[in-house]
Every structure is written in C-alpha cells, then in structure tokens.
Design an enzyme around this catalytic site. Structure first.
Site, PDB file in Angstrom:
ATOM      1  CG  HIS A  57       1.005  -2.439  -2.183  1.00  0.00           C
ATOM      2  ND1 HIS A  57      -0.295  -2.749  -2.486  1.00  0.00           N
ATOM      3  CD2 HIS A  57       0.982  -1.915  -0.926  1.00  0.00           C
ATOM      4  CE1 HIS A  57      -1.076  -2.427  -1.471  1.00  0.00           C
ATOM      5  NE2 HIS A  57      -0.330  -1.921  -0.502  1.00  0.00           N
ATOM      6  CG  HIS A  59       1.687  -2.250   2.615  1.00  0.00           C
ATOM      7  ND1 HIS A  59       1.019  -1.070   2.368  1.00  0.00           N
ATOM      8  CD2 HIS A  59       2.938  -1.899   3.028  1.00  0.00           C
ATOM      9  CE1 HIS A  59       1.836  -0.050   2.624  1.00  0.00           C
ATOM     10  NE2 HIS A  59       3.010  -0.524   3.010  1.00  0.00           N
ATOM     11  CG  ASP A  61      -3.271  -4.731   3.623  1.00  0.00           C
ATOM     12  OD1 ASP A  61      -2.080  -4.337   3.616  1.00  0.00           O
ATOM     13  OD2 ASP A  61      -4.211  -4.068   3.128  1.00  0.00           O
ATOM     14  CG  HIS A  62      -2.330  -5.396  -0.517  1.00  0.00           C
ATOM     15  ND1 HIS A  62      -3.340  -4.975  -1.343  1.00  0.00           N
ATOM     16  CD2 HIS A  62      -2.339  -4.550   0.544  1.00  0.00           C
ATOM     17  CE1 HIS A  62      -3.936  -3.905  -0.814  1.00  0.00           C
ATOM     18  NE2 HIS A  62      -3.342  -3.630   0.337  1.00  0.00           N
ATOM     19  CG  HIS A 115      -0.063   2.946  -0.284  1.00  0.00           C
ATOM     20  ND1 HIS A 115      -0.615   3.387   0.893  1.00  0.00           N
ATOM     21  CD2 HIS A 115      -0.013   1.591  -0.190  1.00  0.00           C
ATOM     22  CE1 HIS A 115      -0.885   2.338   1.673  1.00  0.00           C
ATOM     23  NE2 HIS A 115      -0.532   1.237   1.034  1.00  0.00           N
ATOM     24  CG  ASP A 134      -3.744  -0.257  -0.413  1.00  0.00           C
ATOM     25  OD1 ASP A 134      -4.787  -0.801  -0.822  1.00  0.00           O
ATOM     26  OD2 ASP A 134      -3.152  -0.622   0.625  1.00  0.00           O
ATOM     27  CG  HIS A 172      -8.049  -1.096   2.046  1.00  0.00           C
ATOM     28  ND1 HIS A 172      -7.881  -1.836   3.183  1.00  0.00           N
ATOM     29  CD2 HIS A 172      -6.848  -1.095   1.413  1.00  0.00           C
ATOM     30  CE1 HIS A 172      -6.624  -2.265   3.248  1.00  0.00           C
ATOM     31  NE2 HIS A 172      -5.975  -1.841   2.180  1.00  0.00           N
TER      32      HIS A 172
END
Ligand code: ZN
Ligand code: FE
Length: 254
Positions: A57, A59, A61-62, A115, A134, A172
């Site tokens: 996805h 975000h 952090d990805h 999410h 996530d 995570h």
C-alpha cells in the site's frame, strides 16, 4: 519445483520487510520498500540480487525506498491497482483475484481494504505464506485510515478463511502493544495469556514475534474473534452482529 526461502529484516522503528528467494533461478523479491538501505543490506548479506518488489500500500513506511531500490537494482515493481494516493514507480498494477508468477511459484493477489483503500496482500498458496501488509497484525489489525469498519471486517474475513496453517508475515512488530489491548477484552483466554508470555520473552531478547499463523490469530487475536462469547460478554454485546462487535473493538483499540 525449487524451494523458496524467506528472510525477514527490520527497518525504521518497527517495520518488517521480507526477502523471498528462489535458489534455482536466483530470483529474489522484497515485500515493501520503506527503507532502501535496509533492503539492500539484507540482500547483500545473502548475496542476493533483487528482481521483484511487491508493494502492499501507499504509506511511506512501505514505499519510501521504492524508487531508490528500483534505481539500484532495476527490479520489477508490482503494486496495487486500486488507488488511493498514487504510488510512483509501479511497473505492474494488480487487483483482487489476480495471479502472478514469481520464479515459477504462484502468488495470489488479495485486495484487503480498510487500513487503506489500496491495500493488497500477497498469498503464496504452495508455500502457505501470506504477506498481510497493515491489514492483519499479530494480535491486532490495521487502523482504519481510509476504509470503514465494515470494509475492514470483510477483508479480515477473507484472511480468516485461509488455511489455518498459513504463515502470516505482517509489516510491523506490534504484538506487545496489541496484546495489552487484547488481554483487556479477552482476559481469561489461556491461549492469549500463553502467547503474550512467549512474545514478552522474545521481545526481551530483541527477537521478532512475526510471523505468526492464521490458526494462532484465530485463537488469540480479538479482531478475529468478534463471534467469541467471552469477548461479547465482556463488551456487553451478546446479541450484536459480528460486525458491530468488531466495530466496537476497533473503536476501543483507538
Ligand atoms: Zn500503513
Ligand atoms: Fe505500515
């Protein structure tokens, strides 16, 4: 058919990436790209060369290291067709029900919004491995940034229906934080008590609590257990729908 190996590595404060390596062809995939340096270090440790990137996805952090990883390796980048915030650098967009081949191994694409609206999970049925992004966490589920509770509940239900022995890599290390909530709403669940004790011991040694399995989550993850009588009793929601119980759990988790 040759075996795949899986290597999980931590990055940023609490993320996990995973390398998937096919020994016969040498093909190597990475799931998500939040930190190009961390992925390149993990690849170098094994002497592997990145050929594929699977993005779950949008975000940061990805995806924050996507373009750097692509520039460094020339890898083929696969990511979500459903769009929320567009992801730059995708070579191939995939959607629910699509089937990919990675070094001759089947990868099934599952769209699991909630999410985010673009969330894609990657399922390797021959290996029995799920990359849950996530959507599903150890003892938890993703926060509802873009989807509504009913959308997430539907996504979780499709994951619940996977074979129980399926190994689940989530993105995570959240087990202890999630566990602190889980034990509040499901205090007498012995499987949960035991799992938390194990997780605490692992984290004390700075070891990962990921991956888990669908079976473990069914026994201990409150977001998989909206139908459980003890949780319903605790919430005073004995006759509510599973969706209403899930929605209440998600609200209380914050
Ligand atoms: Zn996210
Ligand atoms: Fe994340």
């Amino acid at each position: 058919m040759s075996q795949l190996s899986f290597f999980q590595f931590p990055y940023l404060s609490d993320n996990y990436g995973v390398l998937i390596h096919d020994a016969e062809s040498g093909d190597t995939a990475c799931v998500d790209a939040g930190d190009a340096d961390a992925a390149l270090t993990a690849l170098a440790e094994h002497g592997w060369t990145l050929t594929h990137l699977f993005i779950t996805h949008h975000h940061a952090d990805h995806t924050g290291g996507l373009e750097a990883l692509k520039a460094a390796t020339g890898c083929h980048v696969i990511g979500p067709a459903p769009e929320s915030v567009p992801i730059a650098g995708l070579d191939q967009r995939v959607n629910d029900g699509d089937e990919l081949q990675f070094a001759g191994h089947t990868v099934q694409v599952m769209h699991t919004p909630g999410h985010t609206l673009d969330m894609i999970n990657y399922y390797l049925p021959e290996q029995g491995v799920l990359f849950a992004g996530d959507t599903l966490f150890t003892l938890g589920c993703g926060k509802l940034f873009e989807g509504t509770a009913d959308v997430m509940w539907n996504s979780l239900n499709t994951l619940m229906a996977l074979p129980p022995e399926t190994v689940v890599y989530c993105s995570h290390e959240y087990t202890l934080e999630n566990g602190a909530f889980a034990i509040q709403v499901d205090p007498n669940n012995q499987n949960l008590i035991d799992r938390l004790r194990n997780a605490e011991a692992l984290r004390e040694k700075n070891q990962p609590t990921v991956p888990s399995t669908i079976a473990e989550e069914l026994l201990t993850n409150p977001f998989f257990r909206a139908a459980d009588p003890a949780i319903r009793q605790h919430l005073n929601m004995i006759t509510a729908s599973d969706l209403d119980v899930f929605t209440e759990l998600r609200k209380r988790r914050g």
